[in-house]
Design a protein around this motif. Sequence first.
Motif, PDB file in Angstrom:
ATOM      1  N   TRP A 196       0.814  -1.208   0.000  1.00 33.75           N
ATOM      2  CA  TRP A 196       0.000   0.000   0.000  1.00 33.75           C
ATOM      3  C   TRP A 196       0.852   1.264   0.000  1.00 33.75           C
ATOM      4  O   TRP A 196       0.382   2.339  -0.360  1.00 33.75           O
ATOM      5  N   GLU A 197       2.129   1.142   0.387  1.00 38.50           N
ATOM      6  CA  GLU A 197       3.022   2.305   0.330  1.00 38.50           C
ATOM      7  C   GLU A 197       3.474   2.568  -1.100  1.00 38.50           C
ATOM      8  O   GLU A 197       3.897   3.673  -1.429  1.00 38.50           O
ATOM      9  N   ARG A 198       3.403   1.527  -1.931  1.00 35.80           N
ATOM     10  CA  ARG A 198       3.824   1.685  -3.327  1.00 35.80           C
ATOM     11  C   ARG A 198       2.674   1.387  -4.282  1.00 35.80           C
ATOM     12  O   ARG A 198       2.889   0.960  -5.406  1.00 35.80           O
ATOM     13  N   VAL A 199       1.460   1.598  -3.812  1.00 35.73           N
ATOM     14  CA  VAL A 199       0.300   1.267  -4.624  1.00 35.73           C
ATOM     15  C   VAL A 199       0.255   2.108  -5.897  1.00 35.73           C
ATOM     16  O   VAL A 199      -0.247   1.661  -6.935  1.00 35.73           O
ATOM     17  N   GLY A 200       0.809   3.310  -5.846  1.00 31.87           N
ATOM     18  CA  GLY A 200       0.872   4.151  -7.046  1.00 31.87           C
ATOM     19  C   GLY A 200       1.736   3.522  -8.117  1.00 31.87           C
ATOM     20  O   GLY A 200       1.371   3.497  -9.307  1.00 31.87           O
ATOM     21  N   LYS A 201       2.892   2.978  -7.706  1.00 35.00           N
ATOM     22  CA  LYS A 201       3.775   2.291  -8.650  1.00 35.00           C
ATOM     23  C   LYS A 201       3.085   1.074  -9.253  1.00 35.00           C
ATOM     24  O   LYS A 201       3.177   0.815 -10.450  1.00 35.00           O
ATOM     25  N   GLN A 202       2.409   0.325  -8.406  1.00 36.71           N
ATOM     26  CA  GLN A 202       1.764  -0.895  -8.879  1.00 36.71           C
ATOM     27  C   GLN A 202       0.609  -0.575  -9.818  1.00 36.71           C
ATOM     28  O   GLN A 202       0.401  -1.266 -10.815  1.00 36.71           O
ATOM     29  N   GLY A 203      -0.131   0.490  -9.504  1.00 33.62           N
ATOM     30  CA  GLY A 203      -1.189   0.918 -10.411  1.00 33.62           C
ATOM     31  C   GLY A 203      -0.639   1.383 -11.744  1.00 33.62           C
ATOM     32  O   GLY A 203      -1.203   1.080 -12.805  1.00 33.62           O
ATOM     33  N   ALA A 204       0.496   2.100 -11.705  1.00 36.41           N
ATOM     34  CA  ALA A 204       1.131   2.568 -12.937  1.00 36.41           C
ATOM     35  C   ALA A 204       1.612   1.390 -13.781  1.00 36.41           C
ATOM     36  O   ALA A 204       1.471   1.392 -15.011  1.00 36.41           O
ATOM     37  N   PHE A 205       2.158   0.368 -13.103  1.00 32.67           N
ATOM     38  CA  PHE A 205       2.613  -0.815 -13.844  1.00 32.67           C
ATOM     39  C   PHE A 205       1.447  -1.518 -14.523  1.00 32.67           C
ATOM     40  O   PHE A 205       1.534  -1.899 -15.701  1.00 32.67           O
ATOM     41  N   LEU A 206       0.339  -1.712 -13.805  1.00 32.34           N
ATOM     42  CA  LEU A 206      -0.812  -2.408 -14.375  1.00 32.34           C
ATOM     43  C   LEU A 206      -1.404  -1.630 -15.552  1.00 32.34           C
ATOM     44  O   LEU A 206      -1.817  -2.228 -16.553  1.00 32.34           O
ATOM     45  N   LEU A 207      -1.442  -0.307 -15.435  1.00 31.92           N
ATOM     46  CA  LEU A 207      -1.941   0.515 -16.546  1.00 31.92           C
ATOM     47  C   LEU A 207      -1.011   0.405 -17.747  1.00 31.92           C
ATOM     48  O   LEU A 207      -1.462   0.203 -18.890  1.00 31.92           O
ATOM     49  N   ALA A 208       0.304   0.521 -17.489  1.00 31.78           N
ATOM     50  CA  ALA A 208       1.282   0.414 -18.572  1.00 31.78           C
ATOM     51  C   ALA A 208       1.237  -0.973 -19.200  1.00 31.78           C
ATOM     52  O   ALA A 208       1.354  -1.119 -20.427  1.00 31.78           O
ATOM     53  N   PHE A 209       1.028  -1.996 -18.369  1.00 29.52           N
ATOM     54  CA  PHE A 209       0.962  -3.362 -18.887  1.00 29.52           C
ATOM     55  C   PHE A 209      -0.253  -3.549 -19.795  1.00 29.52           C
ATOM     56  O   PHE A 209      -0.162  -4.206 -20.834  1.00 29.52           O
ATOM     57  N   ALA A 210      -1.390  -2.965 -19.427  1.00 32.91           N
ATOM     58  CA  ALA A 210      -2.600  -3.066 -20.254  1.00 32.91           C
ATOM     59  C   ALA A 210      -2.374  -2.433 -21.625  1.00 32.91           C
ATOM     60  O   ALA A 210      -2.745  -3.008 -22.662  1.00 32.91           O
ATOM     61  N   LEU A 211      -1.753  -1.255 -21.629  1.00 31.62           N
ATOM     62  CA  LEU A 211      -1.469  -0.575 -22.901  1.00 31.62           C
ATOM     63  C   LEU A 211      -0.435  -1.365 -23.706  1.00 31.62           C
ATOM     64  O   LEU A 211      -0.571  -1.528 -24.925  1.00 31.62           O
ATOM     65  N   PHE A 212       0.582  -1.858 -23.009  1.00 32.74           N
ATOM     66  CA  PHE A 212       1.629  -2.644 -23.675  1.00 32.74           C
ATOM     67  C   PHE A 212       1.031  -3.912 -24.292  1.00 32.74           C
ATOM     68  O   PHE A 212       1.380  -4.283 -25.416  1.00 32.74           O
ATOM     69  N   SER A 213       0.125  -4.566 -23.564  1.00 35.66           N
ATOM     70  CA  SER A 213      -0.484  -5.814 -24.048  1.00 35.66           C
ATOM     71  C   SER A 213      -1.229  -5.587 -25.352  1.00 35.66           C
ATOM     72  O   SER A 213      -1.137  -6.403 -26.283  1.00 35.66           O
TER      73      SER A 213
END
Length: 412
Positions: A196-213
């Motif tokens: 939860w301290e890095r939830v912003g990073k994890q959200g950014a990764f999931l968004l970037a992964f969706a676009l990358f996919s």
Amino acid sequence: MHITVSELFLIALVIIFSVPYLIWRVGRTEYYAPLVVVQIITGILLGPGVLGSIFPEYYHFIFTQPVTQALNGIAWWAVILFVWIAGIELDLKHAWTHRRESGITAGFALATPLLLCSLVAVGMLRYDGWVGTNGTDWQFVFGVGMACAVTALPILILFMEKLDILRRPLGQRILRYGSLDDIAIWAVLALILMDWERVGKQGAFLLAFALFSYGFRKLIIRLPESDRWYVGLIALAACAFGADWAGLHFMVGAFLAGVIVDGEWFNQKQMDSLRQHVLLVIMPVFFLSTGLKTQWSVGGEAVFMAAAALLCAAVAGKLLGVHIAGKILQWKPGEASIIGWLLQTKALIMIIFANILLDKDIITTDTFTALLLMAVGSTMLTIPMVVPKLAHMRDGSSHHTRNRLAAKPVPD
């Protein structure tokens, strides 16, 4: 006599490949312990808990820090490739076509052992030495429970090839169930690792992964097959890095990189060959690397008792869950037992899952050792239990066919 790091590294490789092979071939263990299982057991024996305890001087002479670091690098790449292949082999389209049957079976096959093994984990919380310094009680209980509920899809494929049922209707059904369980496993792992301290990073990764996919899938189908392999590996490394950067662990990224790839984009024989060569050439290094993490600091008896309790809960839970599904779906007699025992195969995926929990310090090395012993025991039970049941079912089917033919009226 001065021995260089490269020479020690090569000595370690000789041990890694020769010892399990000799045990497997001379001991003729194939029926109850295939080579991959022997390699896992050998990794435990060569670790600090056994070899390091009996012959500490030899252990520390060979497995120095530089050698261990080099082996870990190979092990990381080996398991990244293996998890990527496991993601590619998920046939989600087939599972969706049979979603009611697959959902019911996979749900009970996962939930029942998860519940029983979580209860064992709750009991382990009463004693010191099992929970890692970064692990909360719910992460430990959920993590241990899920580790005991997993099914190792790649090893399941190897076993069903050995039993000659992989391409048959029963084998394809079991693959669907294992595929859905694999998705649930990695989803739960992502939840456990959510920081939860890095939830912003994890959200950014999931968004970037969706676009990358989206872009990746559009690109790869336009490439010749020879280029798809290479581009797939680039995507694999990138996704693994992104997940690790976000705090989800690189193996989560490797699995996601495989999920977005359709198996039909590649030649099935080449995919099978790649999986077999990864198992042959570099996965033994991962098994040794895993063995180097085994410890018995809380006491050997306590570790074995925990492993036995988890094994009983995992086996009973899986069989109970599959039998419940069989009753609901009205399977033929004997099918539930065969499916339940085949879904017991844990070995590699469980070890990978537990490695992540250990790396994140959610569990201790003692818990990791208990889980490893549980996975080995569960996997070794699979073939000896399935072979006679499969033969009995085939004999019953042949007898039914003969009776049906004999009952047909003879034409005038």
